[in-house]
Design a protein around this motif. Sequence first.
Motif, PDB file in Angstrom:
ATOM      1  N   GLN A 111      37.354  24.035 -61.686  1.00 19.36           N
ATOM      2  CA  GLN A 111      36.274  23.958 -62.446  1.00 19.36           C
ATOM      3  C   GLN A 111      36.112  23.404 -63.749  1.00 19.36           C
ATOM      4  OE1 GLN A 111      32.979  26.170 -61.952  1.00 19.36           O
ATOM      5  NE2 GLN A 111      33.486  26.840 -59.417  1.00 19.36           N
ATOM      6  N   ALA A 112      37.358  23.979 -63.998  1.00 21.11           N
ATOM      7  CA  ALA A 112      37.704  23.744 -65.698  1.00 21.11           C
ATOM      8  C   ALA A 112      38.293  22.179 -65.918  1.00 21.11           C
ATOM      9  CB  ALA A 112      38.827  24.747 -66.860  1.00 21.11           C
ATOM     10  N   LEU A 113      38.748  21.656 -65.121  1.00 17.64           N
ATOM     11  CA  LEU A 113      38.809  20.163 -65.227  1.00 17.64           C
ATOM     12  C   LEU A 113      38.626  19.658 -64.649  1.00 17.64           C
ATOM     13  CD1 LEU A 113      42.443  20.665 -62.907  1.00 17.64           C
ATOM     14  CD2 LEU A 113      42.441  20.261 -65.109  1.00 17.64           C
ATOM     15  N   VAL A 114      37.481  19.590 -63.838  1.00 18.54           N
ATOM     16  CA  VAL A 114      35.831  18.737 -63.607  1.00 18.54           C
ATOM     17  C   VAL A 114      35.363  18.468 -64.457  1.00 18.54           C
ATOM     18  CG1 VAL A 114      34.058  18.950 -62.553  1.00 18.54           C
ATOM     19  CG2 VAL A 114      36.207  19.178 -60.651  1.00 18.54           C
ATOM     20  N   GLU A 115      35.347  19.788 -65.896  1.00 22.98           N
ATOM     21  CA  GLU A 115      34.461  20.044 -66.587  1.00 22.98           C
ATOM     22  C   GLU A 115      35.407  19.199 -68.154  1.00 22.98           C
ATOM     23  OE1 GLU A 115      32.724  23.453 -68.863  1.00 22.98           O
ATOM     24  OE2 GLU A 115      32.467  24.568 -67.019  1.00 22.98           O
ATOM     25  N   ILE A 116      36.145  19.200 -67.769  1.00 18.96           N
ATOM     26  CA  ILE A 116      36.734  18.328 -68.938  1.00 18.96           C
ATOM     27  C   ILE A 116      36.778  16.712 -68.515  1.00 18.96           C
ATOM     28  CG2 ILE A 116      39.207  17.558 -69.595  1.00 18.96           C
ATOM     29  CD1 ILE A 116      40.026  20.282 -68.930  1.00 18.96           C
ATOM     30  N   LEU A 117      36.834  16.154 -67.282  1.00 17.89           N
ATOM     31  CA  LEU A 117      36.727  14.760 -66.860  1.00 17.89           C
ATOM     32  C   LEU A 117      34.977  14.756 -66.825  1.00 17.89           C
ATOM     33  CD1 LEU A 117      38.630  14.988 -63.448  1.00 17.89           C
ATOM     34  CD2 LEU A 117      39.307  13.647 -65.264  1.00 17.89           C
ATOM     35  N   VAL A 169      49.573  20.762 -65.991  1.00 13.07           N
ATOM     36  CA  VAL A 169      48.655  19.815 -65.467  1.00 13.07           C
ATOM     37  C   VAL A 169      49.001  19.022 -64.891  1.00 13.07           C
ATOM     38  CG1 VAL A 169      45.964  18.737 -65.229  1.00 13.07           C
ATOM     39  CG2 VAL A 169      46.502  21.190 -66.113  1.00 13.07           C
ATOM     40  N   ASP A 170      49.158  18.622 -63.613  1.00 13.03           N
ATOM     41  CA  ASP A 170      49.952  17.477 -63.311  1.00 13.03           C
ATOM     42  C   ASP A 170      48.392  16.416 -62.571  1.00 13.03           C
ATOM     43  OD1 ASP A 170      48.681  17.684 -60.581  1.00 13.03           O
ATOM     44  OD2 ASP A 170      51.629  18.722 -60.013  1.00 13.03           O
ATOM     45  N   LEU A 221      43.722  14.551 -60.755  1.00 12.28           N
ATOM     46  CA  LEU A 221      43.201  13.684 -59.552  1.00 12.28           C
ATOM     47  C   LEU A 221      42.260  14.201 -58.487  1.00 12.28           C
ATOM     48  CD1 LEU A 221      43.020  10.254 -58.889  1.00 12.28           C
ATOM     49  CD2 LEU A 221      45.138  10.831 -57.318  1.00 12.28           C
ATOM     50  N   ALA A 222      42.730  15.322 -58.041  1.00 16.26           N
ATOM     51  CA  ALA A 222      41.486  15.684 -57.171  1.00 16.26           C
ATOM     52  C   ALA A 222      40.866  16.140 -57.483  1.00 16.26           C
ATOM     53  CB  ALA A 222      42.386  16.613 -56.508  1.00 16.26           C
TER      54      ALA A 222
END
Length: 473
Positions: free
Chosen positions: A127-133, A160-161, A166-167
């Motif tokens: 969720q944190a990565l999606v928020e960044i995107l 983070v790779d 990408l996921a």
Amino acid sequence: MRAILPMQSRHSLELRQHQNLALTPQLQQSIRFLQLSAQDLEQEVAQALADNPLLEREGEYDADDSEARADTPSDEYVDDSPLTAGVSGAGRNDFDDDGGPDVGQAVTLRDHLLQQLHVTRAGKRDQALVEILIEELDENGLLAGSLDDVLGLLPDELAVDEDELLAALRLLQSFDPPGVGARSTAECLALQLRQRAAHDPDVMACAMALVTQHLDLLAQGNAARLVAALGCSPEVLRQAHQLILTLDPKPGRAWSQSVADYIVPELVVVRGKKGWEARLNGAAVPRLRVNPVYEQWVREDRSGADRSEIQAQLQQAHGLVKSVAQRFETVLRVGQFIVQHQQAFFDKGVQAMRPLVLRDIAEVLELHESTVSRTTRQKYMQTPWGVFELKYFLGTALGGEGLAPATSATAVRAMIRELVRAEPPAKPLSDAKIAEKLAEKGVDVARRTVAKYRELDGIDPASVRKARAGMSA
């Protein structure tokens, strides 16, 4: 409650159990406030005013209780803040008599996407990565940079790779509106087509091939070449073309148009004795303080309320006032640096824009690049040329070989638009010819760079512009 991101990386606090990143509630609030637009911040402030009786707008009750306050100490964060000195007005208040938001109720694309994110079963880290995107999307709902650019903003210790990011992007691309989070027009249209599986398989396959492989040929309208390239019948091609026309290459456009009228610039550029200067817009700065009477009662234990609860409210009130001040201080520092660096822009316009990247600002102001990145998003500056988002003034350097000075990518894009605008309709300029004309101006860029910026600005290739001019003749 949305995931909160730290100042140096703006990544979810939920990652701390993996990375041992511990942030105080005060720092969490300061980080979140830095991410908010002026409108979103005003909503946060209005809610805090409704929830905490110790917090008030400066001057709100002065006429009624000035005598009672004569011997009470003032709040330490208001009088000492360099941000509030000389700022007039009590701040914006776009809320009606019922305490609800007025124009601030318009749902942004960001809000729409976060609502969907929070009902998924994704883990906290995802969720944190999606928020960044989501924060990296442009006004059209497309990913503004590459995944490598996003990875470059993340600290190494978060590990983070690209596959993990990408996921997260695939999850974002499954949200409404269809096509959101795409990295190109082709990917945007392909994402939308995949949600139209009820169509004839042959038509769907033809449409998918058109958007992923032959957009340029489709724009030229050469049906015979398309039929030959795709190996389909003219009828299937016609139906595929009609299907593509129902797609939206700018899925986030509806949200950006709905909130465009509510932008309030936080900075105003004025000409001073030493050139152009950035100053805070007093109408955008909430002037807050802790109620000194209530605070005195708390200190003397005369409030009559549960002491632990009132102490918590007092701490929250002080913390919010400080967080708001820190937010505007950061915005002002970044804005002042931008204005100082881009003096030529304010004198001559966009074609005089100088190269400026996040790292330049971060190094001078001693901030992390991601902090500067967040500060330049959804923060607007009123200039003699109009109102611009702070990130508009950022651009990589192009050219600069030999004695020629480097030119901002933003300036180059403006030059390309001007050349196309002035070209003879019957003889439009090719990308190579535009590159030659830029070289004559001392800007040495490759033909492929011209093509890239032309596409970013939605300008058709020369062949399409020529065909369109011939049809309208």
